[in-house]
Design a protein around this motif. Structure first.
Motif, PDB file in Angstrom:
ATOM      1  N   THR A 159       0.775  -1.134   0.033  1.00 48.95           N
ATOM      2  CA  THR A 159      -0.109  -0.037  -0.027  1.00 48.95           C
ATOM      3  C   THR A 159       1.032   1.288   0.138  1.00 48.95           C
ATOM      4  O   THR A 159       0.730   2.247  -0.776  1.00 48.95           O
ATOM      5  N   ILE A 160       1.794   1.034   1.004  1.00 48.75           N
ATOM      6  CA  ILE A 160       2.878   2.417   0.823  1.00 48.75           C
ATOM      7  C   ILE A 160       3.605   2.536  -0.541  1.00 48.75           C
ATOM      8  O   ILE A 160       3.740   3.668  -1.112  1.00 48.75           O
ATOM      9  N   ALA A 161       3.849   1.596  -0.828  1.00 48.04           N
ATOM     10  CA  ALA A 161       4.652   1.667  -2.227  1.00 48.04           C
ATOM     11  C   ALA A 161       4.036   2.077  -3.322  1.00 48.04           C
ATOM     12  O   ALA A 161       4.544   3.096  -4.168  1.00 48.04           O
ATOM     13  N   ALA A 162       2.611   1.853  -3.414  1.00 49.45           N
ATOM     14  CA  ALA A 162       1.855   2.355  -4.393  1.00 49.45           C
ATOM     15  C   ALA A 162       1.415   3.615  -4.400  1.00 49.45           C
ATOM     16  O   ALA A 162       1.669   4.389  -5.275  1.00 49.45           O
ATOM     17  N   ALA A 163       1.433   4.364  -2.929  1.00 47.82           N
ATOM     18  CA  ALA A 163       1.276   5.840  -2.653  1.00 47.82           C
ATOM     19  C   ALA A 163       2.291   6.501  -3.019  1.00 47.82           C
ATOM     20  O   ALA A 163       2.339   7.748  -3.270  1.00 47.82           O
ATOM     21  N   ALA A 164       3.623   5.879  -2.614  1.00 45.05           N
ATOM     22  CA  ALA A 164       4.842   6.603  -2.938  1.00 45.05           C
ATOM     23  C   ALA A 164       5.401   6.575  -4.229  1.00 45.05           C
ATOM     24  O   ALA A 164       6.391   7.174  -4.612  1.00 45.05           O
ATOM     25  N   GLY A 165       4.983   5.420  -4.863  1.00 42.86           N
ATOM     26  CA  GLY A 165       5.162   5.228  -6.410  1.00 42.86           C
ATOM     27  C   GLY A 165       6.708   4.505  -6.531  1.00 42.86           C
ATOM     28  O   GLY A 165       7.610   4.979  -7.220  1.00 42.86           O
ATOM     29  N   VAL A 166       7.040   3.937  -5.595  1.00 45.69           N
ATOM     30  CA  VAL A 166       8.523   3.110  -5.460  1.00 45.69           C
ATOM     31  C   VAL A 166       7.964   1.769  -5.523  1.00 45.69           C
ATOM     32  O   VAL A 166       6.911   1.186  -5.384  1.00 45.69           O
ATOM     33  N   SER A 167       8.977   0.906  -5.410  1.00 42.68           N
ATOM     34  CA  SER A 167       8.985  -0.776  -5.241  1.00 42.68           C
ATOM     35  C   SER A 167       8.597  -1.026  -3.812  1.00 42.68           C
ATOM     36  O   SER A 167       9.012  -0.151  -2.911  1.00 42.68           O
TER      37      SER A 167
END
Length: 352
Positions: A13-21
């Protein structure tokens, strides 16, 4: 959201929000690896926005890998204050079975010291004088290790453990001592920016004058915490103040600037100007005349910070009380004592 941490938030979820892996999120939150500063900031901001609880139920407890290593982070290592702190921390760390790593806060914003700390994954971090930013704290908290502030510049408000000295009482003791020296006028020299400890020392000094010489005004002069110079403001204040003039400088560096100002004005210490400093650096005792100063128990403060790291590794806490160790005024020639005599006052007691 209701304001409580959401433990259902995943790294994905955090990766999607931050745009990272996902792997990048894992590395940022665990403090592993060397990622770009912008990447770390995006991940930490996303984690905050999603109210992700990075610490979970084991907050404050050591990680599986415990190297028995404590980091001491300071802004410099080239003065009497840091020498005493480093010695006290090193002795306590070795006594308790830890190694000590010295970490410098560099001027280059791209060289972020929490990243270096995260790479070593120590058992705890002691941060001297400086107050970490929120972003730096978030990165350190992801390591799930104790953080202890040593004489921070601003009040941590109970959010972090902190160790210091009785700054207010030290200022009060300086005021009582200067009153008893027979001074006619009072001046306080404090550094800019107005750090927490400087404000406390000045407030204590002013309270002593208000309690025992309420008819006497206290003149304020701004100085510099390091590399203090003789300013026109200081010279004008000393010229206009009643003689003998009592000066309380909120550290020894500024007290020695008062010495130089007295020399330029042809004033004698202690006959015309009586001076008290704060810190009791080694050069205080060798000055001419020797400088009366409020002594901080720097080695003991650093040792207590190491002990706090040890204690906090095995218990959780949501609020921390500041630990204060007592200061003591050491009277010398700059306030009228014999140049060969050091008289140490009991903490909180007037000088005799």
């Amino acid at each position: 959201m209701d304001g409580s941490p959401d433990r259902t938030v995943t790294l994905r979820t955090i990766a999607a929000a931050a745009g990272v892996s996902v792997s990048s999120v894992s590395r940022v939150l665990s403090g592993r690896g060397d990622l770009k500063r912008e990447t770390r900031e995006r991940v930490l901001e996303a984690a905050r926005a999603l109210e992700y609880d990075a610490s979970g139920p084991h907050r404050g407890r050591p990680t599986v890998l415990d190297p028995r290593l404590i980091e001491l982070v300071l802004g410099s290592f080239d003065d009497a204050w840091t020498d005493a702190v480093t010695t006290g921390a090193r002795e306590a760390a070795f006594r308790l079975g830890f190694d000590l790593v010295l970490t410098l806060e560099r001027d280059d914003p791209a060289d972020d010291w929490p990243t270096r700390v995260a790479t070593r994954r120590p058992s705890g971090v002691i941060i001297g004088i400086i107050r970490p930013t929120q972003r730096q704290l978030d990165q350190l908290r992801g390591l799930r290790i104790p953080i202890v502030l040593l004489e921070p510049r601003s009040d941590p408000q109970g959010e972090l453990a902190s160790v210091g000295t009785t700054d207010w009482q030290g200022g009060y003791d300086a005021g009582i001592h200067l009153i008893e020296s027979g001074a006619a006028g009072f001046v306080v020299v404090t550094g800019t920016p107005p750090y927490r400890f400087g404000r406390a020392r000045e407030e204590g000094f002013r309270q002593a004058i208000a309690d025992h010489r309420p008819e006497s005004p206290v003149h304020h002069v701004n100085g510099r915490w390091t590399d203090a110079v003789v300013t026109e403001e200081l010279l004008k204040t000393l010229v206009s103040a009643p003689t003998p003039t009592a000066v309380f400088a909120c550290n020894d560096e500024m007290a020695f600037a008062v010495y130089r100002a007295a020399g330029r004005l042809g004033r004698r210490i202690p006959d015309d100007i009586r001076v008290v400093g704060f810190n009791d650096e080694p050069r205080a005792a060798t000055a001419s005349p020797p400088l009366t100063s409020v002594q901080q128990p720097l080695r003991e403060m650093a040792a207590r910070a190491v002990e706090l790291v040890r204690d906090l590794r095995h218990r959780d806490a949501d609020h921390f009380e500041r630990v204060e160790l007592p200061s003591a005024l050491v009277a010398r020639g700059s306030t009228g004592f014999g140049t060969g005599d050091d008289v140490e006052s009991a903490p909180g007691a007037p000088s005799q």
